[in-house]
Scaffold this motif. Sequence first.
Motif, PDB file in Angstrom:
ATOM      1  N   GLY A  57       0.866  -1.279   0.154  1.00 62.46           N
ATOM      2  CA  GLY A  57       0.235  -0.049   0.028  1.00 62.46           C
ATOM      3  C   GLY A  57       0.815   1.293  -0.126  1.00 62.46           C
ATOM      4  N   VAL A  58       2.020   1.138  -0.776  1.00 62.08           N
ATOM      5  CA  VAL A  58       2.973   2.218  -0.439  1.00 62.08           C
ATOM      6  C   VAL A  58       3.135   2.717  -1.830  1.00 62.08           C
ATOM      7  CG1 VAL A  58       5.471   2.829  -0.038  1.00 62.08           C
ATOM      8  CG2 VAL A  58       4.113   1.551   1.546  1.00 62.08           C
ATOM      9  N   ASP A  59       3.018   4.145  -2.219  1.00 63.88           N
ATOM     10  CA  ASP A  59       3.289   4.801  -3.472  1.00 63.88           C
ATOM     11  C   ASP A  59       4.898   4.306  -3.955  1.00 63.88           C
ATOM     12  OD1 ASP A  59       3.541   6.173  -5.881  1.00 63.88           O
ATOM     13  OD2 ASP A  59       2.593   7.925  -5.024  1.00 63.88           O
ATOM     14  N   ALA A  60       5.006   3.956  -5.408  1.00 58.29           N
ATOM     15  CA  ALA A  60       6.424   3.517  -5.690  1.00 58.29           C
ATOM     16  C   ALA A  60       7.260   5.100  -6.074  1.00 58.29           C
ATOM     17  CB  ALA A  60       6.147   2.753  -7.113  1.00 58.29           C
ATOM     18  N   VAL A  61       6.760   5.918  -6.081  1.00 58.40           N
ATOM     19  CA  VAL A  61       7.662   7.372  -6.461  1.00 58.40           C
ATOM     20  C   VAL A  61       8.670   7.653  -5.258  1.00 58.40           C
ATOM     21  CG1 VAL A  61       7.606   9.762  -6.428  1.00 58.40           C
ATOM     22  CG2 VAL A  61       5.519   8.434  -7.359  1.00 58.40           C
ATOM     23  N   ASP A  62       9.723   7.703  -5.918  1.00 58.88           N
ATOM     24  CA  ASP A  62      10.803   7.863  -5.108  1.00 58.88           C
ATOM     25  C   ASP A  62      11.445   9.194  -4.784  1.00 58.88           C
ATOM     26  OD1 ASP A  62      13.463   7.667  -3.709  1.00 58.88           O
ATOM     27  OD2 ASP A  62      14.439   6.302  -5.164  1.00 58.88           O
ATOM     28  N   GLN A  63      10.770   9.766  -3.653  1.00 61.95           N
ATOM     29  CA  GLN A  63      10.861  11.163  -3.389  1.00 61.95           C
ATOM     30  C   GLN A  63      12.500  11.542  -2.995  1.00 61.95           C
ATOM     31  OE1 GLN A  63       7.818  11.907  -0.517  1.00 61.95           O
ATOM     32  NE2 GLN A  63       6.188  11.914  -2.135  1.00 61.95           N
ATOM     33  N   LYS A  64      12.885  10.618  -2.508  1.00 61.22           N
ATOM     34  CA  LYS A  64      14.437  10.853  -2.035  1.00 61.22           C
ATOM     35  C   LYS A  64      15.308  11.132  -3.216  1.00 61.22           C
ATOM     36  CE  LYS A  64      16.546   7.503   0.024  1.00 61.22           C
ATOM     37  NZ  LYS A  64      17.162   6.659   1.059  1.00 61.22           N
ATOM     38  N   ALA A  65      14.908  10.418  -4.364  1.00 59.34           N
ATOM     39  CA  ALA A  65      15.986  10.638  -5.293  1.00 59.34           C
ATOM     40  C   ALA A  65      15.451  11.866  -6.111  1.00 59.34           C
ATOM     41  CB  ALA A  65      15.552   9.339  -6.491  1.00 59.34           C
ATOM     42  N   GLU A  66      14.037  12.215  -6.142  1.00 56.18           N
ATOM     43  CA  GLU A  66      13.639  13.438  -6.720  1.00 56.18           C
ATOM     44  C   GLU A  66      14.371  14.786  -6.018  1.00 56.18           C
ATOM     45  OE1 GLU A  66       9.670  13.365  -6.550  1.00 56.18           O
ATOM     46  OE2 GLU A  66       9.206  12.160  -8.373  1.00 56.18           O
ATOM     47  N   LYS A  67      14.442  14.526  -4.790  1.00 59.65           N
ATOM     48  CA  LYS A  67      15.107  15.605  -3.934  1.00 59.65           C
ATOM     49  C   LYS A  67      16.606  15.778  -4.350  1.00 59.65           C
ATOM     50  CE  LYS A  67      15.556  17.335   0.953  1.00 59.65           C
ATOM     51  NZ  LYS A  67      15.503  17.133   2.180  1.00 59.65           N
ATOM     52  N   ALA A  68      17.156  14.765  -4.329  1.00 59.84           N
ATOM     53  CA  ALA A  68      18.648  14.653  -4.724  1.00 59.84           C
ATOM     54  C   ALA A  68      18.986  15.364  -5.944  1.00 59.84           C
ATOM     55  CB  ALA A  68      19.243  13.141  -4.679  1.00 59.84           C
ATOM     56  N   ASN A  69      18.011  14.895  -7.026  1.00 60.63           N
ATOM     57  CA  ASN A  69      18.160  15.558  -8.483  1.00 60.63           C
ATOM     58  C   ASN A  69      18.212  16.842  -8.518  1.00 60.63           C
ATOM     59  OD1 ASN A  69      18.297  13.078  -9.882  1.00 60.63           O
ATOM     60  ND2 ASN A  69      16.146  12.978 -10.280  1.00 60.63           N
ATOM     61  N   ALA A  70      17.487  17.713  -7.669  1.00 58.49           N
ATOM     62  CA  ALA A  70      17.632  19.031  -7.488  1.00 58.49           C
ATOM     63  C   ALA A  70      19.153  19.539  -7.275  1.00 58.49           C
ATOM     64  CB  ALA A  70      16.864  19.737  -6.508  1.00 58.49           C
ATOM     65  N   TRP A  71      19.741  18.920  -6.371  1.00 55.04           N
ATOM     66  CA  TRP A  71      21.208  19.130  -5.947  1.00 55.04           C
ATOM     67  C   TRP A  71      22.008  18.825  -7.173  1.00 55.04           C
ATOM     68  CZ3 TRP A  71      25.627  16.669  -5.491  1.00 55.04           C
ATOM     69  CH2 TRP A  71      26.945  17.269  -4.725  1.00 55.04           C
ATOM     70  N   LEU A  72      21.814  17.557  -7.624  1.00 54.99           N
ATOM     71  CA  LEU A  72      22.544  16.943  -8.786  1.00 54.99           C
ATOM     72  C   LEU A  72      22.509  18.076 -10.100  1.00 54.99           C
ATOM     73  CD1 LEU A  72      21.764  13.258  -8.618  1.00 54.99           C
ATOM     74  CD2 LEU A  72      23.894  14.186  -8.026  1.00 54.99           C
ATOM     75  N   LYS A  73      21.498  18.387 -10.388  1.00 56.33           N
ATOM     76  CA  LYS A  73      21.217  19.411 -11.413  1.00 56.33           C
ATOM     77  C   LYS A  73      22.088  20.688 -11.233  1.00 56.33           C
ATOM     78  CE  LYS A  73      17.792  21.609 -14.430  1.00 56.33           C
ATOM     79  NZ  LYS A  73      16.326  21.916 -14.460  1.00 56.33           N
ATOM     80  N   ASP A  74      22.027  21.240 -10.034  1.00 58.68           N
ATOM     81  CA  ASP A  74      22.849  22.432  -9.642  1.00 58.68           C
ATOM     82  C   ASP A  74      24.338  22.164  -9.869  1.00 58.68           C
ATOM     83  OD1 ASP A  74      20.490  23.787  -9.279  1.00 58.68           O
ATOM     84  OD2 ASP A  74      20.595  23.583  -7.169  1.00 58.68           O
ATOM     85  N   HIS A  75      24.758  20.798  -9.589  1.00 58.59           N
ATOM     86  CA  HIS A  75      26.155  20.738  -9.868  1.00 58.59           C
ATOM     87  C   HIS A  75      26.593  19.982 -11.007  1.00 58.59           C
ATOM     88  CE1 HIS A  75      25.702  21.402  -5.457  1.00 58.59           C
ATOM     89  NE2 HIS A  75      27.100  21.674  -5.403  1.00 58.59           N
ATOM     90  N   GLY A  76      25.691  19.844 -11.850  1.00 53.73           N
ATOM     91  CA  GLY A  76      26.124  19.369 -13.481  1.00 53.73           C
ATOM     92  C   GLY A  76      26.317  17.991 -13.177  1.00 53.73           C
TER      93      GLY A  76
END
Length: 673
Positions: free
Chosen positions: A407-426
């Motif tokens: 009964g848990v959503d498969a969306v990976d919110q931890k990865a989505e949050k990390a992507n904001a930082w990764l994008k800023d750092h290329g």
Amino acid sequence: PHHSPAMTSAAGRAALLLLGLLPPAVSAAARKPHVLFILADDYGWANMAHHRRGSSPTSAEEQQGQAEVHTPTLDSLIDAGILLERHYTYKICSPTRSSIQSGRLAVHVNPINLPVASQNYEDPVSGFSGIPRNMTGLAEKMREGGYRTHMVGKWDCGMATPEQTPKGRGYASWLGYYQHANEYWRKNSVFQATGEIDRCLNRMIDFSMHNETYSGGVRDAASLSGACLDDVEADPACYEEHIFKERALEIIQQHDASQADHPLFLFYAFHLVHTPLQVPIAWLKKIDALLAAAGGKPFSSENRRLYAAMTLYMDSAIGEAISALKAKGMYDDTLIIFAADNGGPIYEPGAANNHPLKGGKYNDWEGGVRTNAFVSGGFVPKERRGARFDGVVSAADWYGTLLEFAGVDAVDQKAEKANAWLKDHGLPLLAPVDSVAQWQFLVAGGNGRPGPLHLSENAVLQWPYKLVTGKQPFSTWTGPVYPNCSTVRSMDQHNGPLPPATDVRFLGAKVSIAESEAEEARQTWTQDCSEGCLVNVEEDPTEHTNLAGDPEHEDILNSLQATLKRLNKAIFNPDRGTERLAVCEVAIDQGRVLGPFVDSQEFYSSPPARSRWERLEDEALRHTIHVVNSDVVRPKVISAMKHALPALMARKNWDKCIAPERFEELDAELLTV
């Protein structure tokens, strides 16, 4: 947010609800099932007895092959469950395991085997081997859904940081090892297990555990001993799989089954039947007796005998786990998932057999990526027991399937949050979960993956067609009885099948196993598909016919080539760095036990005190490791090994013909080179 097709089909859910087949995570009318996920290592298609039965043998070879393979527990579970005919994985182990634990296709999480000591200082998220640091693990999600999560056995999904360990991925307890393999008796790294001499000179133990109060190496001296190597008992205490089995049984027995909101999730990852080929002596005698009782001739290949005995041991251990579930009154509410991480290795000393499929581990033919798999247990609807499912299933799909139960959503919110930082750092962004929840298809039929399935950078499956490109090692068909005396002679005459050079490393550097690239290709039975071999795996499951030159299939070929080119643009391939000596330093501090070495200060429990003599030995080992890995010595040692290894490989006895007088005539027809 990302949702799988199984999660978004309202009509499908309604229909399944009416049929009483909807998983409890959606209907909320039934208990969440306990889940026992069993993952076998390097398990060949023809080494599961179910694939040997169903038809009368038409030759002496087929009769012999049937007599040699004994998996009564797996057979009974298949009869009471659903056989998955089209379960696809990656062609090697770490990518498949990373796929299962992360819910991504292997090409979107970890498409390569790398040493566990890899680190790129510039990327704190993905600059390591295995699953990137900020992806959410399957067990983390299952815990959100109330599951009690435990793991036993092989990890192979990264360990550089605490977040990448089973503990960091959500397992409340674990006992096992981090790398591709270790020695079954002494639990250390050996060349025949991993194909490398690592920067720590293979001097470390790879055998760890964690629970609520402890995190570090297994401290039981008997568990790290080779003293029972020649023990005649069926289950000597220091055999690794015995230890895993005992822990799995303990987890089942101690689980509080009265708490319906907190079911058990046990991930049981066998070392079996991966090299090194090691098994207690009693099991060799057992398989010999079963073979004789079945009317077969004695094994002709020493490795084939070992592999068969190891398979029998695995089957028996699974049987004990099933018995424990029944004794606990949990079986009727349990979903059992069984899968292999890749096709069986048909090189020596891998000793697997994928007959009648083409190829094996390290290639994209069916023998390499279409693996043994089924679901079983009391949770499987009665009307589906004994069925077979022909829809396409990816190893990545277990993530979404199990989260639907939780009964848990498969969306990976931890990865989505990390992507904001990764994008800023290329830096490379983390892919979203692309798991397809498969339960509704398993119980009601249909194909949950009608679109293209990206198998690797060299292959794509668009049912029923598969495109295979590039150089594919071990592109052959083995006979019903393999390996055999012909295989031994082939190796003695330097005609292969040599193990693949892909993962052979010495002090972090790749080392060739043959004198030239052409010779390596010859001795690994490599076929070059170049821009594409095209097969219809529904009509031609053994992949004997290449349709690429057929004008009638030109459009399909062109379409799949374009599809593969497009999909390859999304392959996740960050710079994961190089092997770091910090792994050796931390391991020595932990009693010579491998484990996390980056930001790991708070991870470990206090190691046991070392005696004065042990401390002196540790300092001597540190010194040796640093000298051998120095800028002066390491290049010279690597250069010497590059020159010496082909000759060493040529002289090595990979297998032994133990009954040639009985099999000379038989074996002559079995090996296709």
